[in-house]
Scaffold this active site. Sequence first.
Site, PDB file in Angstrom:
ATOM      1  N   CYS A   1       9.691  17.142   1.734  1.00  0.00           N
ATOM      2  CA  CYS A   1       9.458  17.915   0.510  1.00  0.00           C
ATOM      3  C   CYS A   1       9.242  19.402   0.780  1.00  0.00           C
ATOM      4  O   CYS A   1       9.154  20.200  -0.151  1.00  0.00           O
ATOM      5  CB  CYS A   1       8.280  17.322  -0.254  1.00  0.00           C
ATOM      6  SG  CYS A   1       8.448  15.552  -0.476  1.00  0.00           S
TER       7      CYS A   1
ATOM      8  N   ASN B   1       8.802  12.869  -8.543  1.00  0.00           N
ATOM      9  CA  ASN B   1       8.883  13.620  -7.287  1.00  0.00           C
ATOM     10  C   ASN B   1      10.297  13.476  -6.726  1.00  0.00           C
ATOM     11  O   ASN B   1      10.693  12.381  -6.317  1.00  0.00           O
ATOM     12  CB  ASN B   1       7.828  13.050  -6.326  1.00  0.00           C
ATOM     13  CG  ASN B   1       7.840  13.708  -4.961  1.00  0.00           C
ATOM     14  OD1 ASN B   1       8.795  14.396  -4.603  1.00  0.00           O
ATOM     15  ND2 ASN B   1       6.797  13.480  -4.188  1.00  0.00           N
TER      16      ASN B   1
ATOM     17  N   HIS C   1       5.893  22.290  -5.023  1.00  0.00           N
ATOM     18  CA  HIS C   1       6.581  21.001  -4.969  1.00  0.00           C
ATOM     19  C   HIS C   1       5.974  20.082  -6.032  1.00  0.00           C
ATOM     20  O   HIS C   1       4.762  19.957  -6.153  1.00  0.00           O
ATOM     21  CB  HIS C   1       6.427  20.400  -3.571  1.00  0.00           C
ATOM     22  CG  HIS C   1       6.832  18.974  -3.505  1.00  0.00           C
ATOM     23  ND1 HIS C   1       8.016  18.508  -4.051  1.00  0.00           N
ATOM     24  CD2 HIS C   1       6.209  17.883  -2.981  1.00  0.00           C
ATOM     25  CE1 HIS C   1       8.095  17.213  -3.855  1.00  0.00           C
ATOM     26  NE2 HIS C   1       7.025  16.805  -3.218  1.00  0.00           N
TER      27      HIS C   1
HETATM   28  N1  COA Z   1      -0.047   0.862 -11.527  1.00  0.00           N
HETATM   29  C1  COA Z   1      -1.251   0.319 -11.754  1.00  0.00           C
HETATM   30  N2  COA Z   1      -2.199   0.233 -10.805  1.00  0.00           N
HETATM   31  C2  COA Z   1      -1.917   0.695  -9.584  1.00  0.00           C
HETATM   32  C3  COA Z   1      -0.680   1.277  -9.279  1.00  0.00           C
HETATM   33  C4  COA Z   1       0.278   1.337 -10.301  1.00  0.00           C
HETATM   34  N3  COA Z   1       1.484   1.869 -10.114  1.00  0.00           N
HETATM   35  N4  COA Z   1      -0.679   1.658  -7.987  1.00  0.00           N
HETATM   36  C5  COA Z   1      -1.873   1.344  -7.494  1.00  0.00           C
HETATM   37  N5  COA Z   1      -2.634   0.753  -8.448  1.00  0.00           N
HETATM   38  C6  COA Z   1      -3.995   0.248  -8.340  1.00  0.00           C
HETATM   39  C7  COA Z   1      -4.380  -0.066  -6.917  1.00  0.00           C
HETATM   40  O1  COA Z   1      -3.973  -1.349  -6.548  1.00  0.00           O
HETATM   41  C8  COA Z   1      -5.878   0.061  -6.987  1.00  0.00           C
HETATM   42  O2  COA Z   1      -6.405  -1.096  -7.545  1.00  0.00           O
HETATM   43  P1  COA Z   1      -7.798  -1.708  -7.020  1.00  0.00           P
HETATM   44  O3  COA Z   1      -8.810  -0.647  -7.293  1.00  0.00           O
HETATM   45  O4  COA Z   1      -7.947  -2.925  -7.873  1.00  0.00           O
HETATM   46  O5  COA Z   1      -7.587  -1.973  -5.577  1.00  0.00           O
HETATM   47  C9  COA Z   1      -6.112   1.196  -7.965  1.00  0.00           C
HETATM   48  O6  COA Z   1      -4.908   1.269  -8.757  1.00  0.00           O
HETATM   49  C10 COA Z   1      -6.362   2.535  -7.312  1.00  0.00           C
HETATM   50  O7  COA Z   1      -5.394   2.721  -6.307  1.00  0.00           O
HETATM   51  P2  COA Z   1      -5.356   4.019  -5.433  1.00  0.00           P
HETATM   52  O8  COA Z   1      -4.260   3.904  -4.426  1.00  0.00           O
HETATM   53  O9  COA Z   1      -6.753   4.297  -4.942  1.00  0.00           O
HETATM   54  O10 COA Z   1      -4.979   5.104  -6.536  1.00  0.00           O
HETATM   55  P3  COA Z   1      -4.967   6.653  -6.420  1.00  0.00           P
HETATM   56  O11 COA Z   1      -5.877   7.239  -7.402  1.00  0.00           O
HETATM   57  O12 COA Z   1      -5.069   7.122  -5.001  1.00  0.00           O
HETATM   58  O13 COA Z   1      -3.487   6.973  -6.915  1.00  0.00           O
HETATM   59  C11 COA Z   1      -1.379   7.661  -6.037  1.00  0.00           C
HETATM   60  C12 COA Z   1      -2.374   6.524  -6.161  1.00  0.00           C
HETATM   61  C13 COA Z   1      -0.217   7.174  -5.171  1.00  0.00           C
HETATM   62  C14 COA Z   1      -0.869   8.019  -7.429  1.00  0.00           C
HETATM   63  C15 COA Z   1      -2.082   8.888  -5.408  1.00  0.00           C
HETATM   64  O14 COA Z   1      -2.766   8.513  -4.234  1.00  0.00           O
HETATM   65  C16 COA Z   1      -1.127   9.993  -5.093  1.00  0.00           C
HETATM   66  O15 COA Z   1      -0.482  10.534  -5.960  1.00  0.00           O
HETATM   67  N6  COA Z   1      -1.042  10.399  -3.800  1.00  0.00           N
HETATM   68  C17 COA Z   1      -0.116  11.410  -3.386  1.00  0.00           C
HETATM   69  C18 COA Z   1       1.229  10.804  -3.192  1.00  0.00           C
HETATM   70  C19 COA Z   1       2.322  11.831  -3.113  1.00  0.00           C
HETATM   71  O16 COA Z   1       2.333  12.773  -3.845  1.00  0.00           O
HETATM   72  N7  COA Z   1       3.249  11.597  -2.184  1.00  0.00           N
HETATM   73  C20 COA Z   1       4.372  12.444  -1.985  1.00  0.00           C
HETATM   74  C21 COA Z   1       3.958  13.727  -1.377  1.00  0.00           C
HETATM   75  S1  COA Z   1       5.310  14.720  -1.025  1.00  0.00           S
END
Ligand code: COA
Length: 331
Positions: free
Chosen positions: A112, A288, A258
């Site tokens: 990215c 993204n 980004h």
């Molecule tokens: N829909 C519903 N629930 C979901 C889910 C989805 N798509 N994905 C995960 N969950 C659940 C998880 O299982 C977890 O459940 P639990 O509490 O029962 O275990 C809960 O939601 C929280 O998950 P978590 O991974 O802690 O969520 P988060 O707040 O960290 O959000 C992302 C997840 C991926 C959205 C976030 O971490 C993120 O955006 N990270 C950056 C990723 C990124 O930008 N990558 C590219 C960079 S170039």
Amino acid sequence: MYGKIIGTGSYVPQKVLTNDDLKQYVDTDDEWIRERTGIVCRHVMEDGETMKGMAVEASKRALQAAGVEAGELDMIIVSTVSSDLILPNTACYVQEQLNAKNAMCFDLNTACTGFMMAYNTVQTYINAGLIDTALIIGAEGLSRLVDWKDRGTCILFGDGAGAAVIHKDEQAVFDTVMHANGKGGSALSMEAGYALRDRAIDKAVSALSDKDRHLRTHIGMDGQEVFRFAVKNVPIIIKELLGKMEIKEQDIDLFLLHQANKRIIEGVIKRVGTTAEKVPMNLMEYGNTSSASIPILLDELVKQGSISEGDRIIMAGFGAGLTWAATYLEY
Ligand code: COA
């Protein structure tokens, strides 16, 4: 002497997948995705569409906007992590499709951060007096890389391409700060499909655990790790660039970040001490799109008339590697 952007173009597939559409693949819902990411929908390729085809279409639009003939190009760089070609490189395919026969062509992969690295590379070649005019493209077909059964990743990504033509200009101003940290590589990774074959010949695949196979054949990600990395480092690198250039946030008209996640962008806005008006977002529509996200945003803003000649812009990208970079330009 450096170069200025003289034309932009972009292309996204017509097919739109809404958050609700994703329910057919994974257990998720619209509210969760909007709250955690800001994403409302994403564009994805259909059968027969290709990443290289999107790269060509965005390029044609950028050349037309620039009023430049393909034969005038000295260099074509494609930034991608998701080419549908290993050989030849995608840039050579674009060259052939455009008939840009005078251009040297290569791809680069900085995930990215890639559009900035393509831009920085061209600026360096122009500054060395080796080229006058270049086409850079960020193009990604991420829908072909994600595991559509993994709700932690498949909700985030989309397909698309953005391109820019850069031409040497005595008025051009350029500066950049770039970093990489290979130690963080496992936070966002994917092995090439053929790497599996390399391990224990045909036994390799069956010997892998399901988790291993998932990580190796699809994008694997530690979402929270990537989130923390971005919110911490993007503001630091922007401040580093401002400090290096001895300018202030107030001197910048626009920050093109980004487009990964609304909450990451809001975190950066707060820590840099800028305002949301200066940090446009379109991730709601496209998700993204990795190295395509900044050039698609740039092209949209240009077409909307939201960028004027002379505007002072910082582009900042971050992603797998881990890599991150900030680049200053005057439009
Ligand atoms: N829909 C519903 N629930 C979901 C889910 C989805 N798509 N994905 C995960 N969950 C659940 C998880 O299982 C977890 O459940 P639990 O509490 O029962 O275990 C809960 O939601 C929280 O998950 P978590 O991974 O802690 O969520 P988060 O707040 O960290 O959000 C992302 C997840 C991926 C959205 C976030 O971490 C993120 O955006 N990270 C950056 C990723 C990124 O930008 N990558 C590219 C960079 S170039």
